[in-house]
Design a protein around this motif. Structure first.
Motif, PDB file in Angstrom:
ATOM      1  N   ASN A   1       0.811  -1.217   0.000  1.00  0.00           N
ATOM      2  CA  ASN A   1       0.000   0.000   0.000  1.00  0.00           C
ATOM      3  C   ASN A   1       0.849   1.273   0.000  1.00  0.00           C
ATOM      4  O   ASN A   1       0.314   2.371   0.154  1.00  0.00           O
ATOM      5  CB  ASN A   1      -0.917   0.003   1.232  1.00  0.00           C
ATOM      6  CG  ASN A   1      -2.078  -0.955   1.103  1.00  0.00           C
ATOM      7  OD1 ASN A   1      -2.969  -0.759   0.283  1.00  0.00           O
ATOM      8  ND2 ASN A   1      -2.066  -2.028   1.881  1.00  0.00           N
ATOM      9  N   ARG A   2       2.160   1.096  -0.154  1.00  0.00           N
ATOM     10  CA  ARG A   2       3.116   2.213  -0.189  1.00  0.00           C
ATOM     11  C   ARG A   2       3.045   3.072   1.071  1.00  0.00           C
ATOM     12  O   ARG A   2       3.205   4.290   1.029  1.00  0.00           O
ATOM     13  CB  ARG A   2       2.882   3.079  -1.439  1.00  0.00           C
ATOM     14  CG  ARG A   2       3.091   2.305  -2.742  1.00  0.00           C
ATOM     15  CD  ARG A   2       2.905   3.189  -3.957  1.00  0.00           C
ATOM     16  NE  ARG A   2       3.124   2.444  -5.180  1.00  0.00           N
ATOM     17  CZ  ARG A   2       3.031   2.952  -6.410  1.00  0.00           C
ATOM     18  NH1 ARG A   2       2.705   4.244  -6.553  1.00  0.00           N
ATOM     19  NH2 ARG A   2       3.250   2.214  -7.466  1.00  0.00           N
ATOM     20  N   MET A   3       2.813   2.404   2.179  1.00  0.00           N
ATOM     21  CA  MET A   3       2.743   3.094   3.469  1.00  0.00           C
ATOM     22  C   MET A   3       4.082   2.872   4.185  1.00  0.00           C
ATOM     23  O   MET A   3       4.191   2.119   5.158  1.00  0.00           O
ATOM     24  CB  MET A   3       1.558   2.568   4.273  1.00  0.00           C
ATOM     25  CG  MET A   3       0.232   2.777   3.551  1.00  0.00           C
ATOM     26  SD  MET A   3      -1.181   1.918   4.294  1.00  0.00           S
ATOM     27  CE  MET A   3      -1.469   2.928   5.739  1.00  0.00           C
ATOM     28  N   TYR A   4       5.094   3.544   3.660  1.00  0.00           N
ATOM     29  CA  TYR A   4       6.467   3.257   4.091  1.00  0.00           C
ATOM     30  C   TYR A   4       6.733   3.727   5.519  1.00  0.00           C
ATOM     31  O   TYR A   4       7.519   3.103   6.233  1.00  0.00           O
ATOM     32  CB  TYR A   4       7.456   3.893   3.112  1.00  0.00           C
ATOM     33  CG  TYR A   4       7.248   3.414   1.694  1.00  0.00           C
ATOM     34  CD1 TYR A   4       7.375   2.058   1.385  1.00  0.00           C
ATOM     35  CD2 TYR A   4       6.889   4.292   0.671  1.00  0.00           C
ATOM     36  CE1 TYR A   4       7.167   1.594   0.088  1.00  0.00           C
ATOM     37  CE2 TYR A   4       6.680   3.840  -0.629  1.00  0.00           C
ATOM     38  CZ  TYR A   4       6.817   2.496  -0.908  1.00  0.00           C
ATOM     39  OH  TYR A   4       6.602   2.035  -2.184  1.00  0.00           O
ATOM     40  N   LYS A   5       6.085   4.799   5.944  1.00  0.00           N
ATOM     41  CA  LYS A   5       6.260   5.255   7.316  1.00  0.00           C
ATOM     42  C   LYS A   5       5.691   4.225   8.282  1.00  0.00           C
ATOM     43  O   LYS A   5       6.280   3.953   9.341  1.00  0.00           O
ATOM     44  CB  LYS A   5       5.587   6.614   7.514  1.00  0.00           C
ATOM     45  CG  LYS A   5       5.998   7.320   8.797  1.00  0.00           C
ATOM     46  CD  LYS A   5       5.480   8.745   8.825  1.00  0.00           C
ATOM     47  CE  LYS A   5       5.966   9.476  10.076  1.00  0.00           C
ATOM     48  NZ  LYS A   5       5.494  10.888  10.105  1.00  0.00           N
ATOM     49  N   HIS A   6       4.549   3.655   7.918  1.00  0.00           N
ATOM     50  CA  HIS A   6       3.955   2.588   8.734  1.00  0.00           C
ATOM     51  C   HIS A   6       4.930   1.408   8.832  1.00  0.00           C
ATOM     52  O   HIS A   6       5.071   0.789   9.891  1.00  0.00           O
ATOM     53  CB  HIS A   6       2.636   2.104   8.123  1.00  0.00           C
ATOM     54  CG  HIS A   6       1.483   3.039   8.303  1.00  0.00           C
ATOM     55  ND1 HIS A   6       1.508   4.349   7.870  1.00  0.00           N
ATOM     56  CD2 HIS A   6       0.249   2.846   8.869  1.00  0.00           C
ATOM     57  CE1 HIS A   6       0.344   4.922   8.156  1.00  0.00           C
ATOM     58  NE2 HIS A   6      -0.432   4.036   8.764  1.00  0.00           N
TER      59      HIS A   6
END
Length: 297
Positions: free
Chosen positions: A278-283
């Protein structure tokens, strides 16, 4: 005779705008439900003074249905909210057997849920039962109750439609679940180490281990779960979820090798796949720290 008390936990919402309360009030206009439900407990986790004062005033003036209002003008979490409600009910116990119905603020309730519970209480009542649960559907997928897999913390849908008394351990969600007060007391209340996430799974787990069983009624509830729309989950909320899940794995796993292996599986197949796809790299990067902390314990 059975005595049932619905417990509604609200957060930053006026009671008279609460879908759960309004649909419940409509159902309680029917006399057959008034026989087992004589009031509703509302625990207000709102931390805004204006909403707190409005809800407190509304509860005192409400004539449609008697309300016991519990509010501290702060968010104390779901587990603590439930415990406060159970503590109040324990002080008011009468000769009838006590059950509670756990509810959130945005459930659309139907008469069938209560009708099926009355059928259970009247015809299928069993002293071994501590949980009575409907089938809960989210996004056309069964989310409760679920079978327990090869490890004690992996869950999956049953292959067949299930109803009635369940001999094996299952799990489910709190919302729209009936719990026997004696079963809750047997596990010393709701575990406040799980203020939100995995509170339902640890509760089902502990109640089963204390000797009680699950009875599935033939009723179906639609319910939206926030994690089914993962892209909208805030980072802070995701980190709370991760910590709760890893705590649950540790608590229900009794072998260190099993725990370590499943931490790794969760890191690869749940955390990494979900966040990176989901390209939620900070997560992803912030979540890594949660895993490192859990594995160092």
């Amino acid at each position: 005779m059975i005595k049932l008390t619905p417990i509604i936990v609200v957060y930053k919402q006026k009671i008279d705008e609460c879908l759960t309360f309004n649909t419940l009030a409509s159902i309680l206009e029917t006399d057959k439900f008034k026989k087992i439900i004589d009031h509703v407990v509302i625990v207000d986790n709102s931390d805004e003074k204006q909403i707190y004062e409005y809800n407190k005033s509304f509860s005192n003036k409400c004539e449609d249905i008697p309300i016991t209002y519990i509010g501290e003008m702060k968010n104390i979490g779901i587990a603590k909210a439930y415990n406060n409600a159970i503590e109040f009910l324990s002080q008011k116990k009468d000769e009838r057997e006590d059950w509670v119905l756990l509810l959130d603020q945005d459930s659309s309730l139907k008469e069938d849920l209560f009708g099926q519970f009355i059928t259970y209480a009247s015809h299928n009542h069993n002293d071994e039962v501590g949980i009575v649960a409907p089938r809960v559907i989210s996004k056309n997928k069964l989310v409760s109750p679920l079978m327990v897999g090869d490890t004690p913390h992996h869950f999956h849908e049953p292959t067949n439609l299930i109803t009635g008394l369940q001999q094996e351990r299952m799990t489910g969600i709190n919302s729209c679940t009936f719990l026997k007060v004696a079963a809750i007391q047997a596990i010393n209340g709701f575990d406040e180490k799980y203020p939100i996430d995995y509170l339902d799974h640890i509760t089902f787990y502990k109640i089963f281990n204390s000797g009680y069983k699950l009875f599935v009624i033939d009723a179906e509830i639609s319910h939206d779960l926030s994690f089914y729309s993962f892209k909208t989950v805030p980072l802070s909320r995701y980190l709370i979820y991760l910590e709760a899940r890893l705590n649950f794995i540790r608590e229900v796993s009794h072998l260190d090798k099993l725990t370590t292996r499943d931490y790794v599986k969760d890191f690869v197949f749940l955390h990494s796949k979900r966040t990176i796809s989901n390209r939620m790299y900070k997560h992803f990067f912030k979540g890594n720290k949660v895993f490192l902390k859990a594995m160092s314990k």
